[in-house]
Design a protein around this motif. Structure first.
Motif, PDB file in Angstrom:
ATOM      1  N   PHE A 169     -19.292  -0.536 -10.193  1.00 58.06           N
ATOM      2  CA  PHE A 169     -20.550  -1.042 -10.149  1.00 58.06           C
ATOM      3  C   PHE A 169     -20.328  -2.282 -11.011  1.00 58.06           C
ATOM      4  O   PHE A 169     -19.584  -3.252 -10.577  1.00 58.06           O
ATOM      5  CB  PHE A 169     -21.236   0.218 -11.072  1.00 58.06           C
ATOM      6  CG  PHE A 169     -21.812   1.113  -9.954  1.00 58.06           C
ATOM      7  CD1 PHE A 169     -20.629   2.221  -9.455  1.00 58.06           C
ATOM      8  CD2 PHE A 169     -23.051   1.373  -9.658  1.00 58.06           C
ATOM      9  CE1 PHE A 169     -20.987   2.860  -8.277  1.00 58.06           C
ATOM     10  CE2 PHE A 169     -23.370   2.335  -8.607  1.00 58.06           C
ATOM     11  CZ  PHE A 169     -22.606   3.036  -7.779  1.00 58.06           C
ATOM     12  N   ASN A 170     -21.198  -2.880 -11.805  1.00 58.78           N
ATOM     13  CA  ASN A 170     -21.191  -4.170 -12.443  1.00 58.78           C
ATOM     14  C   ASN A 170     -20.038  -4.202 -13.669  1.00 58.78           C
ATOM     15  O   ASN A 170     -20.316  -3.494 -14.463  1.00 58.78           O
ATOM     16  CB  ASN A 170     -22.520  -4.639 -12.799  1.00 58.78           C
ATOM     17  CG  ASN A 170     -23.470  -4.942 -11.646  1.00 58.78           C
ATOM     18  OD1 ASN A 170     -23.499  -4.134 -10.744  1.00 58.78           O
ATOM     19  ND2 ASN A 170     -23.847  -6.156 -11.435  1.00 58.78           N
ATOM     20  N   VAL A 171     -19.281  -4.985 -13.298  1.00 52.64           N
ATOM     21  CA  VAL A 171     -18.196  -4.985 -14.297  1.00 52.64           C
ATOM     22  C   VAL A 171     -18.412  -6.159 -15.475  1.00 52.64           C
ATOM     23  O   VAL A 171     -18.802  -7.364 -14.948  1.00 52.64           O
ATOM     24  CB  VAL A 171     -16.669  -5.362 -13.465  1.00 52.64           C
ATOM     25  CG1 VAL A 171     -15.799  -5.236 -14.317  1.00 52.64           C
ATOM     26  CG2 VAL A 171     -16.632  -4.363 -12.344  1.00 52.64           C
ATOM     27  N   GLY A 252     -18.783   3.929 -12.996  1.00 52.79           N
ATOM     28  CA  GLY A 252     -19.675   3.338 -13.470  1.00 52.79           C
ATOM     29  C   GLY A 252     -19.817   4.306 -14.547  1.00 52.79           C
ATOM     30  O   GLY A 252     -19.319   5.400 -14.704  1.00 52.79           O
ATOM     31  N   TYR A 253     -21.082   4.017 -15.446  1.00 54.93           N
ATOM     32  CA  TYR A 253     -21.130   4.824 -16.666  1.00 54.93           C
ATOM     33  C   TYR A 253     -22.598   5.741 -16.305  1.00 54.93           C
ATOM     34  O   TYR A 253     -22.764   6.611 -17.365  1.00 54.93           O
ATOM     35  CB  TYR A 253     -21.667   4.050 -18.018  1.00 54.93           C
ATOM     36  CG  TYR A 253     -20.419   3.109 -18.273  1.00 54.93           C
ATOM     37  CD1 TYR A 253     -19.183   3.988 -18.536  1.00 54.93           C
ATOM     38  CD2 TYR A 253     -20.585   1.986 -18.834  1.00 54.93           C
ATOM     39  CE1 TYR A 253     -18.159   3.170 -19.248  1.00 54.93           C
ATOM     40  CE2 TYR A 253     -19.602   1.057 -19.630  1.00 54.93           C
ATOM     41  CZ  TYR A 253     -18.329   1.975 -19.587  1.00 54.93           C
ATOM     42  OH  TYR A 253     -17.252   1.262 -20.007  1.00 54.93           O
ATOM     43  N   GLY A 254     -23.155   5.340 -15.201  1.00 57.24           N
ATOM     44  CA  GLY A 254     -24.456   6.380 -14.983  1.00 57.24           C
ATOM     45  C   GLY A 254     -25.692   6.018 -15.784  1.00 57.24           C
ATOM     46  O   GLY A 254     -26.626   6.878 -16.032  1.00 57.24           O
ATOM     47  N   ARG A 255     -25.557   4.958 -16.341  1.00 58.97           N
ATOM     48  CA  ARG A 255     -26.990   4.283 -17.082  1.00 58.97           C
ATOM     49  C   ARG A 255     -27.246   2.860 -16.597  1.00 58.97           C
ATOM     50  O   ARG A 255     -26.306   2.000 -16.351  1.00 58.97           O
ATOM     51  CB  ARG A 255     -26.560   4.411 -18.676  1.00 58.97           C
ATOM     52  CG  ARG A 255     -27.636   3.741 -19.212  1.00 58.97           C
ATOM     53  CD  ARG A 255     -28.064   4.163 -20.781  1.00 58.97           C
ATOM     54  NE  ARG A 255     -29.062   3.470 -21.104  1.00 58.97           N
ATOM     55  CZ  ARG A 255     -29.404   3.274 -22.346  1.00 58.97           C
ATOM     56  NH1 ARG A 255     -28.771   3.634 -23.272  1.00 58.97           N
ATOM     57  NH2 ARG A 255     -30.475   2.657 -22.857  1.00 58.97           N
ATOM     58  N   ALA A 291     -24.357   4.566 -11.193  1.00 58.52           N
ATOM     59  CA  ALA A 291     -23.257   5.451 -10.608  1.00 58.52           C
ATOM     60  C   ALA A 291     -23.397   6.932 -11.190  1.00 58.52           C
ATOM     61  O   ALA A 291     -23.666   7.003 -12.108  1.00 58.52           O
ATOM     62  CB  ALA A 291     -21.936   5.045 -10.823  1.00 58.52           C
ATOM     63  N   ASN A 292     -23.178   7.705 -10.180  1.00 59.49           N
ATOM     64  CA  ASN A 292     -22.698   8.887 -10.597  1.00 59.49           C
ATOM     65  C   ASN A 292     -21.143   9.093 -10.607  1.00 59.49           C
ATOM     66  O   ASN A 292     -20.558   9.161  -9.466  1.00 59.49           O
ATOM     67  CB  ASN A 292     -23.230  10.229 -10.048  1.00 59.49           C
ATOM     68  CG  ASN A 292     -22.775  11.492 -10.204  1.00 59.49           C
ATOM     69  OD1 ASN A 292     -21.586  11.518 -10.590  1.00 59.49           O
ATOM     70  ND2 ASN A 292     -23.609  12.545  -9.833  1.00 59.49           N
ATOM     71  N   SER A 293     -20.332   9.257 -11.544  1.00 59.32           N
ATOM     72  CA  SER A 293     -18.864   9.064 -11.516  1.00 59.32           C
ATOM     73  C   SER A 293     -18.411  10.191 -12.173  1.00 59.32           C
ATOM     74  O   SER A 293     -16.903  10.265 -12.565  1.00 59.32           O
ATOM     75  CB  SER A 293     -18.429   7.917 -12.454  1.00 59.32           C
ATOM     76  OG  SER A 293     -18.989   6.732 -12.126  1.00 59.32           O
TER      77      SER A 293
END
Ligand SMILES: NC(=O)c1ccc[n+]([C@@H]2O[C@H](COP(=O)([O-])OP(=O)(O)OC[C@H]3O[C@@H](n4cnc5c(N)ncnc54)[C@H](O)[C@@H]3O)[C@@H](O)[C@H]2O)c1
Length: 326
Positions: A169-171, A252-255, A291-293
């Motif tokens: 996702f966004n790094v 990603g972190y999901g937030r 993301a759902n990681s």
């Protein structure tokens, strides 16, 4: 055994090289320095200036260094640039990934970790998005990556090669030990641009689009700390070395945070105000994606730096260091 890192002089590749040497692995780097920085590669890590599309060079590296895994970061990554010059993106990101894969198969490399992107999802119908969602990229960049994913799936079915594709996702952020950060001149990453503005290297910054169907009208993204992301590659390599099957996984972190929320957080962390200007939407930008990681976590990935102000603080420290040396 040695790991070949393509694009290891870049932002994410460079941090992954650090994560690898921190745990005693032996990486070598192949990078054409088109956007990367030679100084990002720590002394002691063999560096080869060259193109991933150069089959002879790649085969020589595989044989001379007994490469057992390739971690493939090398790519062009700017969405609007891919809209303006799609054929160059398909050449660099897709055609040359094909060439690299061919060399990997010829060189008998068994493990491949591929940098993909949330851009393959386009505008997902629901978010957090999991890997089972249908890909529908909005830009040539996203399509150039999705085509590479498909090649990897097919190559793995046909040859003795297993892969983990990581959809980042966004790094953001920078090495907490301040060894590295985002150094690409003209980088378009939101947090970097906002910090450059906070440090007065830009007189203002643009927010692209304020009429998206999101709570404040600006795009929502899931920001992941580059050092956590780097560690996801270690989990992927461990999985492959343990005989695990090929996987495609979100990272990603999901937030999600909106562009405005990120800009406000940068203002707070940097302790300065700066001018923002409203600009039209950019082609190829989805409204919201998070993301759902869960699947990556099941593989053993444990985020340690899941905090937006911490990410901004680390990136700010790096930007100040860059300012001091330029
Ligand atoms: N930065 C993000 O937010 C993000 C998000 C999702 C996915 N990704 C993916 O992560 C990977 C790394 O991105 P990054 O942010 O570190 O970008 P970057 O531009 O910092 O790094 C890319 C590196 O690849 C090198 N390179 C490009 N084409 C090459 C070629 N043909 N041969 C050899 N080297 C070449 C560049 O010189 C550079 O060092 C890319 O594959 C990108 O698609 C990045």
């Amino acid at each position: 055994m040695t790991i070949l890192i393509t694009g290891g002089a870049g932002f994410i590749g460079g941090h992954t090289v650090l994560a690898l040497i921190d745990r005693g692995e032996i990486p070598i780097v192949l990078d054409d320095l088109s956007t990367g920085n030679r100084a990002a590669v720590p002394s002691g890590v063999p560096f080869f200036a060259g193109d991933i599309g150069d089959t002879e060079l790649v085969l020589r590296l595989i044989q001379n260094h007994r490469i057992d895994a390739i971690v493939h970061f090398a790519a062009k990554i700017v969405v609007p640039e891919s809209v303006a010059d799609p054929l160059n993106y398909y050449l660099n990101n897709t055609v040359k990934t094909h060439t690299l894969l061919q060399a990997a198969v010829r060189g008998n490399v068994k493990h491949f970790v591929f940098s993909s992107t949330a851009a393959v999802y386009g505008n997902p119908s629901s978010t957090p998005v999991s890997e089972t969602a249908d890909p529908a990229p909005l830009s040539p960049y996203g399509r150039s990556k999705l085509m590479s994913e498909y090649m990897l799936v097919d190559a793995s079915a046909a040859y003795d090669l297993r892969y983990v594709t990581l959809r980042y996702f966004n790094v953001a952020g920078a090495d907490p030990a301040r060894r590295l950060g985002q150094s690409t001149p003209g980088a378009t990453h939101l947090i970097k641009v906002a910090l450059e503005t906070a440090l007065r290297r830009r007189s203002y910054m643009n927010i692209y689009g304020s009429d998206y169907p999101t709570p404040d009208g600006t795009c929502v993204r899931d920001y992941v700390h580059v050092s956590d992301l780097a560690r996801s590659h270690l989990a992927a390599l461990d999985h492959l070395r343990d005989g695990g099957e090929s996987r495609t996984l979100n990272c990603g972190y999901g937030r999600g945070y909106s562009v405005r929320q990120v800009v406000d957080a940068v203002r707070r962390v940097a302790g300065v105000d700066f001018e923002i200007r409203q600009a039209p939407r950019r082609a190829g930008d989805p409204a919201s994606i998070v993301a759902n990681s869960d699947e990556l976590m099941k593989l053993g990935w444990e985020p340690e730096l899941n905090d937006l102000p911490t990410m901004i603080e680390h990136a700010l420290e790096w930007e100040k260091k860059l300012t001091a040396v330029t």
